[in-house]
Scaffold this motif. Sequence first.
Motif, mmCIF file in Angstrom:
data_model
loop_
_atom_site.group_PDB
_atom_site.id
_atom_site.type_symbol
_atom_site.label_atom_id
_atom_site.label_comp_id
_atom_site.label_asym_id
_atom_site.label_seq_id
_atom_site.Cartn_x
_atom_site.Cartn_y
_atom_site.Cartn_z
ATOM 1 N N ARG A 96 45.287 62.800 32.406
ATOM 2 C CA ARG A 96 45.088 62.637 30.921
ATOM 3 C C ARG A 96 43.886 61.980 30.482
ATOM 4 N N LYS A 97 43.260 61.020 31.490
ATOM 5 C CA LYS A 97 42.190 60.073 31.401
ATOM 6 C C LYS A 97 40.938 60.553 32.121
ATOM 7 N N THR A 166 49.307 69.443 25.659
ATOM 8 C CA THR A 166 49.269 68.191 25.443
ATOM 9 C C THR A 166 50.027 68.051 23.920
ATOM 10 N N GLU A 167 50.119 69.153 23.184
ATOM 11 C CA GLU A 167 50.763 69.061 21.803
ATOM 12 C C GLU A 167 52.120 68.608 22.003
ATOM 13 N N GLU A 169 53.228 66.084 23.766
ATOM 14 C CA GLU A 169 53.064 64.713 23.723
ATOM 15 C C GLU A 169 52.656 64.106 22.387
ATOM 16 N N GLU A 170 51.745 65.070 21.591
ATOM 17 C CA GLU A 170 51.125 64.612 20.268
ATOM 18 C C GLU A 170 52.194 64.615 19.355
ATOM 19 N N ALA A 171 53.286 65.519 19.773
ATOM 20 C CA ALA A 171 54.293 65.553 18.703
ATOM 21 C C ALA A 171 55.279 64.264 18.858
ATOM 22 N N TYR A 173 54.205 61.322 19.892
ATOM 23 C CA TYR A 173 53.283 60.368 19.336
ATOM 24 C C TYR A 173 53.723 60.050 17.850
ATOM 25 N N ILE A 174 53.747 61.232 17.133
ATOM 26 C CA ILE A 174 53.818 61.358 15.665
ATOM 27 C C ILE A 174 55.246 60.665 15.331
ATOM 28 N N ASP A 175 56.135 61.123 16.217
ATOM 29 C CA ASP A 175 57.463 60.591 15.980
ATOM 30 C C ASP A 175 57.813 58.984 16.387
ATOM 31 N N PRO A 179 53.515 55.533 24.930
ATOM 32 C CA PRO A 179 53.056 56.401 25.784
ATOM 33 C C PRO A 179 54.120 56.418 26.939
ATOM 34 N N THR A 182 56.803 58.668 25.916
ATOM 35 C CA THR A 182 56.602 59.866 26.012
ATOM 36 C C THR A 182 56.683 60.756 27.311
#
Length: 276
Positions: A96-97, A166-167, A169-171, A173-175, A179, A182
């Motif tokens: 991811r980095k 990655t969507e 993980e983004e979902a 994070y929104i909740d 990290p 997740t």
Amino acid sequence: MKTQTKRAAGTYLILGIGILLIIYPLFLTVISAFKTEPEITKNFLALPESFYLGNFKNILSRPDYYQAVGNTLYITILSLAGMIVVLPMVSYSIARKMDVSRFYKYLYFFLLVGIFVPFQVKMMPLIKTMSRLHMLTPAGIIIVYVASSICEGVFLYVAFIQGVPTELEEAAYIDGASPFTTFIRIVYPLLKPPMVTLLIVIALRVWNNFMYPLLLLQGQNSRTLPLTVFFFKGDLSIQWNILFAATTLVILPLMIVYFILQKQIISGMLNGSVKG
């Protein structure tokens, strides 16, 4: 069509020869395990006159054999447990980095280079380091196994993780997920295919490894199965029938595990080598 047929025939011929080169030594090992010592001396390549079980009874009556089984199970299980914890986390960070950070990108390529470093190059530094740390113990060899699996483990995991959207993980994070949460709840369960493949391959390697225990374990009580089989030979003579029987007992669990889980091994390699 004739050209393609000739190429196919040549390919199958080469594969057939390769299969024979692999199977024939295994076949000789197994049939020799059921021979008496005079039979092996008389004709090593011949089939046994009768399936003699005295070799196996001899081995199974030795206390050091069961101690070696316990040591091998202990080292293998704890090494795999360490790999389950360490490798996915390292690989996730890199995957991811590495596109946004040069450090992680260089780290990834540095680990890939480690795959091509021969064991002979790192053998002496490894022994000296572990000796100075007083880690020539089963605990020390477990650490070495985990560390030595990082290079190929990262290669397999990173390729798979980069195919995970990655969507997801983004979902999370929104909740409000952190990290770490997740990774544990979203990404980690998706790593089953490469994880199964890597664990099986490395388990076979750790179980059957001879050089690491020979160099990094001290004392008869710490010996693993391959090392114990090696020391079954006498000072002045070698009982080949006993050695072949012991070798058969060592490789039998490996063969059973591989044949049961070969579909998972192949599918995990394919999933880990192709980005989704």
